[in-house]
Design a protein around this motif. Structure first.
Motif: not given
Length: 573
Positions: A14-15, A20-21, A26-29, A34-36
């Protein structure tokens, strides 16, 4: 040449969720969950893997450009957008930030596990998700800083030319610095030697590269020469080159194309994978062949044979050392343990050990940030203002059983007072009955004589001192050297070792004596332009004037060698 394959399309994850992830990346957030999820999305999917690595490369390029030589504490906010089924076009908000605040689709480095599985298969279709190993999820920060907790190293710097160390790197790196997965290595001038996997990679500035796997390097632009006994992959915006036990040179020009010259072995060429299609096989290039990869239109790359090896490409690291100053080549030929030419020293920059043995130093004290502030009499060497010095990152390990020599060119301005040219020493229990003096120092002394001090390590004994019979002459370049030659038959000594110390001024013997030196080791590092210890200070006896070509040898230079250095070094000023 191999026939091109078809360009199958892939649907991808899903684009909106992926983008979004990636923006949060890029924001380091990114949170752990979410990493998973990001790992799930890019695992086994070529488009997603490409987007993941291109985002990493882009964010760090922007981070480095904005931060300059000093790394920022956190990732800069960026908007990495993708427009439906069309080719990527940067948004107007990114365009307004300058030429490096947005990226063209050159940053399409795929995850190394996916890429290697795709190339090894020899197929033109997307592998199934079960075939490649899962891509590794990187930590929040892509670029490696000199601190703990950084991402796994993919390579390291093993060589730098003087101009690369002083001016070519966009941030302070040194020989031995590790490069992590996705880290952007930018070189504007000079040459660098990297170790990627078990292979050697030579970089000529201007260039921009990133290690993306154990044996994979992304090259956005620049001249790169690769030598590897196994398989080594170079990915550029236009093509992917896989060398098998090969030595080959690539001159990449972003998306325009590249020149490829195979010197030894064989290389396979594919066009770079892009959104919605995998790369095409463009054929194989054998040893002695030179080809060009060019855009035949609509970013469809083709190969053209019969090209010439681009002029000036480094084929071996010796090509770079042959371009050094003749005096630097003379010093290196005598195999110093460490050699600091002191070329364009300034704050926030490593001071290169030209032997590439990794004893690079740091400029400490009142150094300028820009070299327009330096009042040096010539371009080689550095001005020490009496409030600054250079400290080696680690002490060169001299074995007194084989003897040693320290030499330097000095242009004294201050004094008469103790002014340290080079110091590797320490004092325990100073000015007491238990005092121990360890190591050695080469001074312009308070009596206007060159002095060589050594420590015997005997309790209650101060330094053994040798004065030259030649006076210090101010505001002129002088070659000064000192050596310790141990007596024979002391190979099994454990406490101290006896021998002959000598001082040479402008190539001539200017003093000789017998000293004993302690074999006890100490951790305090070596310094150029300062002493390590006096009773009330850890930094004193600072040098005022200019120094250049400081070299430490773990053997004794013969008088003829010292004389040759003094004679040929005159023209090096």
């Amino acid at each position: 040449m191999a026939k091109p394959v078809n360009d199958p399309m892939s649907s991808g994850p899903p684009a909106d969720e992926l983008e979004t992830l990636l923006e949060r990346l890029c924001l380091g957030e990114l949170a752990p969950a979410e990493w998973s999820r990001l790992g799930d999305l890019i695992r086994g999917d070529q488009d997603a893997a490409m987007r993941y690595v291109e985002t990493a490369h882009y964010c760090e390029t922007l981070r480095n450009e904005t931060a300059g030589a000093e790394p920022l504490p956190a990732m800069l906010r960026s908007a990495v957008a993708r427009d439906g089924g069309k080719d990527y076009e940067p948004s107007s908000s990114l365009r307004s930030r300058g030429p490096l605040a947005w990226f063209a689709p050159w940053a399409v480095a795929v995850s190394v596990a996916f890429l290697c599985g795709w190339l090894a298969s020899g197929a033109g279709s997307t592998p199934s998700p079960a075939t490649p190993a899962p891509p590794q999820v990187m930590p929040k920060t892509f670029v490696l800083s000199e601190d703990a907790g950084r991402s796994e190293p993919m390579g390291r710097i093993t060589g730098l030319t003087p101009v690369a160390s002083s001016d070519g790197l966009l941030r302070s790196l040194k020989v031995g610095s590790q490069l992590g997965r996705g880290e952007v290595f930018q070189l504007t001038r000079g040459a660098a030697r990297l170790e990627i996997g078990r292979g050697e990679v030579l970089i000529q500035g201007p260039a921009e590269v990133s290690p993306i796997g154990d044996n994979t390097l992304f090259v956005r632009s620049g001249r790169v020469t690769v030598s590897h006994g196994d398989a080594m992959t170079i990915q550029t915006p236009s093509a992917v080159i896989v060398g098998q036990s090969a030595r080959f040179a690539v001159v990449a020009n972003a998306e325009v194309g590249l020149d490829l010259s195979v010197i030894e072995g064989e290389a396979t060429v594919h066009s770079a994978p892009r959104r919605g299609r995998v790369g095409e096989s463009l054929g194989k290039v054998a040893a002695g062949e030179n080809v060009q990869v060019f855009d035949a239109g609509s970013r469809r790359y083709r190969i053209r044979s019969g090209a010439a090896l681009p002029e000036g490409v480094l084929l071996a690291w010796s090509d770079a050392t042959e371009k050094l100053h003749p005096y630097e080549q003379l010093v290196l030929a005598d195999k110093p343990l460490a050699y600091w030419p002191l070329y364009r020293v300034r704050r926030h920059r490593a001071v290169l050990d030209l032997t590439q043995n990794g004893f690079d130093g740091y400029a400490i004290g009142n150094w300028p940030t820009e070299l327009t502030d330096v009042h040096a009499s010539q371009p080689r060497g550095s001005y020490f203002d009496g409030e600054s010095y250079v400290e080696s990152d680690r002490k060169p390990p001299v074995d007194l059983r084989t003897g040693f020599t320290i030499e330097s060119w000095a242009r004294v301005a201050g004094g008469p007072e103790y002014q340290s040219v080079f110091t590797s020493r320490w004092v325990l229990e100073s000015h007491s009955g238990q005092e121990q003096c360890l190591g050695f120092t080469l001074y312009a002394g308070e009596n206007d004589r060159w002095q060589f001090w050594t420590g015997s390590g005997e309790y209650g004994k101060n330094w053994d001192k040798l004065d030259s019979n030649e006076a210090v002459q101010r505001n002129r370049w002088t070659h000064v050297a000192a050596s310790f030659q141990p007596d024979a038959g002391q190979e099994n000594a454990t406490a101290s070792i006896a021998g002959v110390v000598r001082v040479f001024v402008d190539g001539a013997l200017a003093g000789e004596a017998r000293h004993s030196m302690s074999l006890e080791d100490f951790a305090w590092p070596a310094r150029i332009g300062a002493a390590e210890f006096v009773p009330k200070s850890l930094t004193s006896w600072l040098f005022e004037g200019e120094l250049r070509d400081v070299a430490l040898y773990d053997h004794v230079l013969q008088p003829g060698q010292v004389r040759t250095h003094a004679e040929q070094g005159k023209s090096a000023t």
